[in-house]
Design a protein around this motif. Structure first.
Motif, PDB file in Angstrom:
ATOM      1  N   HIS B  71       0.809  -1.226   0.000  1.00  0.00           N
ATOM      2  CA  HIS B  71       0.000   0.000   0.000  1.00  0.00           C
ATOM      3  C   HIS B  71       0.835   1.266   0.000  1.00  0.00           C
ATOM      4  N   SER B  73       3.200   4.207  -1.589  1.00  0.00           N
ATOM      5  CA  SER B  73       3.345   4.884  -2.882  1.00  0.00           C
ATOM      6  C   SER B  73       4.628   5.700  -2.862  1.00  0.00           C
ATOM      7  N   VAL B  99       2.156   0.998  -8.970  1.00  0.00           N
ATOM      8  CA  VAL B  99       2.773   0.665 -10.252  1.00  0.00           C
ATOM      9  C   VAL B  99       1.857   1.071 -11.409  1.00  0.00           C
ATOM     10  N   THR B 100       0.545   0.919 -11.210  1.00  0.00           N
ATOM     11  CA  THR B 100      -0.386   1.263 -12.295  1.00  0.00           C
ATOM     12  C   THR B 100      -0.522   2.773 -12.452  1.00  0.00           C
ATOM     13  N   ARG B 101      -0.086   3.515 -11.447  1.00  0.00           N
ATOM     14  CA  ARG B 101      -0.208   4.978 -11.521  1.00  0.00           C
ATOM     15  C   ARG B 101       1.124   5.643 -11.822  1.00  0.00           C
TER      16      ARG B 101
END
Lengths: 392, 308
Positions: B71, B73, B99-101
């Motif tokens: 969790h 970032s 990772v997707t952001r």
């Protein structure tokens, strides 16, 4: 200088307006076809270089011209979209590095190009200041675009709605500028680059919103059942990505189905390129193009158009020469007393003809000099002038 | 060809005229000093990378100690350091959603559970929601503590070894040898977990957090999950819920991710629950990751109720 040449030069200098008009008309007649040829050849060379630097373009069926122009120059109408899974498909073949391109939105008139980091590597684009985008909502700006938009790292840009009346369409997204690219001398200079996922945010496919499950979220919830929440219209969807709301951004559905304008494929060598093209042979769902081939076909058309234009200019040239000849003939009639005086004061036979010939030679020579200068300027400085024009 | 196409081409010609020269050096993800620059998103993958890669790789794991990497970032500057990686080892299953952001080099990404996607479990606590015209959706739909099933961990190690070999084919044999050694250790760990499960003899368990799905499936444990943090005292409502669960699910063990508060241990004991720590070790743990996992097996076996 001989007496005849001196007299001719003095006569032309005495009648500056007429001489100037004649020189200008003849110079234009010579310059137009030659200048057009120089410009077209120079442009074709640059166009072909960009096309050759892009080995393959994969897209949806449709106009190859639109697909190539959109992929290479971020111009033209948006071709039919191709799903992002095509990138994964090409990657899985191991035959080429696939680079997605999403070219649909604009900011301040500049194309917003959604892509991946591989684009910068393949195009050899370097960051002059700042850094490349690292998270959603960040962008890096081409050199001339940064100058035109007046932005520096740390500033923000807002994407433009697709149409003025796009009230129900996508919301503009405020993007943070993280870097400025060094000038690369191409369409990349005039573009704004974002992660392809940021482009999807602008399109409304990826979004972030206030927490629907946490405490204090009841105002935005229409119904809450076991493991299922239905939000009402008051839920705020973010139109700027900040460190505080970044984690709330998420995808809907299968990202493999998300749209792209095209996929650029960079095979390591010719054999891989041939094999990859073979994979798409007979495909009705996709087309794979060699931009060099498409551009060559287009240039053949341009050269044909150029020939027609040159032919038309040729007709204009004939008319101009006829008018020039008429000017000299009428001028000779008006100067009958002057020529008679020359004969009376002992000028040798043929002096009058030599004088008129010298005047014609001087006018023609001056016109050729001016035309040559213009062609030189076109060849040397046109790219710079056009770059400034494009930038403005 | 239509007039429109010619006009478009003329536009492109003008644009192309702007092409001349340009500066070159690209943003570069090459390794430094010949060692592969490898970034991992959690401790198990960091451990696998070091075991398999040895001195041929330099492994980075930027998540600070004490946070859950699932969790966490990273800030943009840390993401920028990931952009320079030769390989970025992802856990898959939606682990490390940042990772997707983030903008990361696709060619460097390695989904270590990509080959075992069909063995991933749906999360038991996912919330589906709906807003606007885009329909229902759920965030983080998969359980992601995959390495608690050592057979899945072994598949992840194989993916790491394959990625290394693809980047350094000349060292493929060495990577394969070290991967085989790691696989043997993971099989041994699997046996130890199985022994602990045997010692439990089907006794019901309660996990303090819903992160043990793969352990439960692999060893066929009879377990329920709470959503408690070891360093936070549970609220009265949560204690009441636990009492309700214990009535229906007569567990004698309450399994924690980390050492719980003493008061929580005491109150759980009053309900007949012995607290035992089974640390998933998503982040750095005390000592070696494999040793930490072995300790988990030992604690679980030792805590097994003597009579059902």
């Amino acid at each position: 200088m001989s007496g005849v040449a001196y007299l001719a030069a003095r006569y032309l200098a005495r009648h500056k307006l007429v001489s100037g008009v004649l020189v200008a008309a003849l110079a234009l007649v010579v310059f137009l076809p030659a200048g057009l040829r120089v410009l077209v050849r120079h442009s074709a060379e640059a166009l072909r270089a960009r096309a050759i630097a892009t080995p393959l373009v994969v897209g949806a069926p449709g106009s190859p011209v639109d697909l190539v122009l959109a992929s290479l120059y971020f111009e033209s109408g948006a071709p039919q979209p191709v799903p992002f899974s095509e990138v994964q498909h090409i990657d899985e073949t191991g035959l080429a590095e696939a680079v997605p391109l999403h070219v649909r939105f604009r900011t301040g008139g500049k194309a917003i190009v959604g892509t991946t980091l591989a684009y910068f590597r393949q195009r050899e684009l370097r960051v002059a200041s700042g850094r490349l985008p690292a998270v959603l909502g960040e962008c890096v700006v081409g050199a001339s675009a940064a100058r035109d938009l007046g932005v520096r790292p740390g500033d923000t840009l807002v994407s433009s709605p697709e149409t003025v009346f796009d009230l129900a369409g996508v919301y503009p997204l405020r993007m943070r500028v993280t870097g400025i690219l060094a000038p690369a001398g191409g369409p990349d200079d005039a573009a704004v680059f974002v992660d392809v996922k940021t482009a999807w945010i602008i399109q409304g496919l990826v979004h972030g919103h206030s927490d629907l499950a946490g405490p204090g979220s009841d105002a935005g919830v229409l119904a809450r059942e076991e493991g299922r929440i239905t939000a009402n219209a008051s839920v705020v969807e973010y139109n700027e990505i900040t460190p505080e709301n970044l984690d709330s951004f998420h995808f809907h559905g299968d990202p493999g189905a998300y749209p792209l304008t095209a996929v650029l494929a960079f095979p390591p060598e010719a054999r891989s390129r041939a094999l990859l093209m073979g994979r798409y042979e007979g495909s009705e769902a996709r087309q794979i193009l060699r931009p060099g081939g498409v551009i060559d076909e287009l240039l053949a058309t341009v050269f044909a158009v150029e020939k027609s234009v040159v032919a038309a200019i040729g007709l204009v040239a004939v008319a101009t020469l006829a008018v020039g000849a008429l000017v000299f003939v009428l001028s000779a009639r008006l100067r009958r007393r002057e020529f008679a005086t020359l004969v009376k004061i002992g000028a040798p036979r043929g002096t009058v003809a030599a004088l008129l010939g010298a005047e014609i030679a001087l006018v023609t020579g001056a016109a050729l000099l001016v035309a040559g200068g213009l062609v030189f300027v076109a060849a040397r400085f046109a790219p710079l002038l056009l770059r400034s024009a494009l930038a403005s | 060809m239509g007039v429109g196409a010619v006009v478009l081409l003329c536009g492109a010609l003008l644009v192309s005229l702007a092409c001349s020269g340009g500066e070159a050096p690209p943003p570069d993800a090459e390794s430094t000093g010949g060692r592969l620059q490898v970034f991992a998103v959690n401790e198990p993958l960091r451990y696998f990378a070091e075991r398999i890669g040895g001195d041929a790789v330099e492994v980075h794991f930027p998540a600070p100690a004490g946070v859950d990497p699932a969790h966490w970032s990273p800030d943009p500057d840390t993401v920028a350091s990931y952009q320079g990686a030769d390989l970025i080892l992802l856990n898959g299953a939606g682990y490390a959603g940042w990772v997707t952001r983030a903008t990361l080099p696709r060619s460097a990404l390695v989904d270590t559970t990509g080959a075992v996607r069909d063995r991933l479990l749906a999360r038991s606590d996912g919330v589906t929601h709906q807003h606007g015209p885009s329909g229902e959706h759920t965030h983080g739909a998969k359980a992601f503590t995959t390495w608690l099933d050592p057979t899945l961990a072994s598949a992840q190690a194989a993916a790491v070894a394959d990625a290394f070999a693809s980047r350094r084919p000349e060292l493929a044999d060495r990577f394969a040898r070290d991967r085989a050694a790691l696989e043997a250790d993971l099989l041994d760990l699997d046996a130890r977990f199985a022994e602990a499960a045997t010692a439990l003899d089907g006794a019901p368990l309660i996990f303090s957090h819903p992160v043990y799905d793969y352990l439960v499936r692999r060893y066929d444990l009879d377990a329920r999950s709470l959503h408690w943090e070891p360093d936070q005292p549970p609220a009265a409502r949560e204690w009441r819920r636990l009492e309700t669960i214990v009535r229906r699910h007569p567990a004698r063990l309450l399994v924690w991710e980390a050492e719980p508060l003493a008061d929580t241990v005491r109150r759980a004991a009053e309900l007949g629950l012995e607290s035992v720590v089974f640390a998933p070790c998503g982040n750095r743990c005390e000592g070696d990751w494999l040793d930490a996992m072995r300790s988990n097996a030992e604690r679980l076996a030792a805590a097994a109720p003597s009579e059902p």
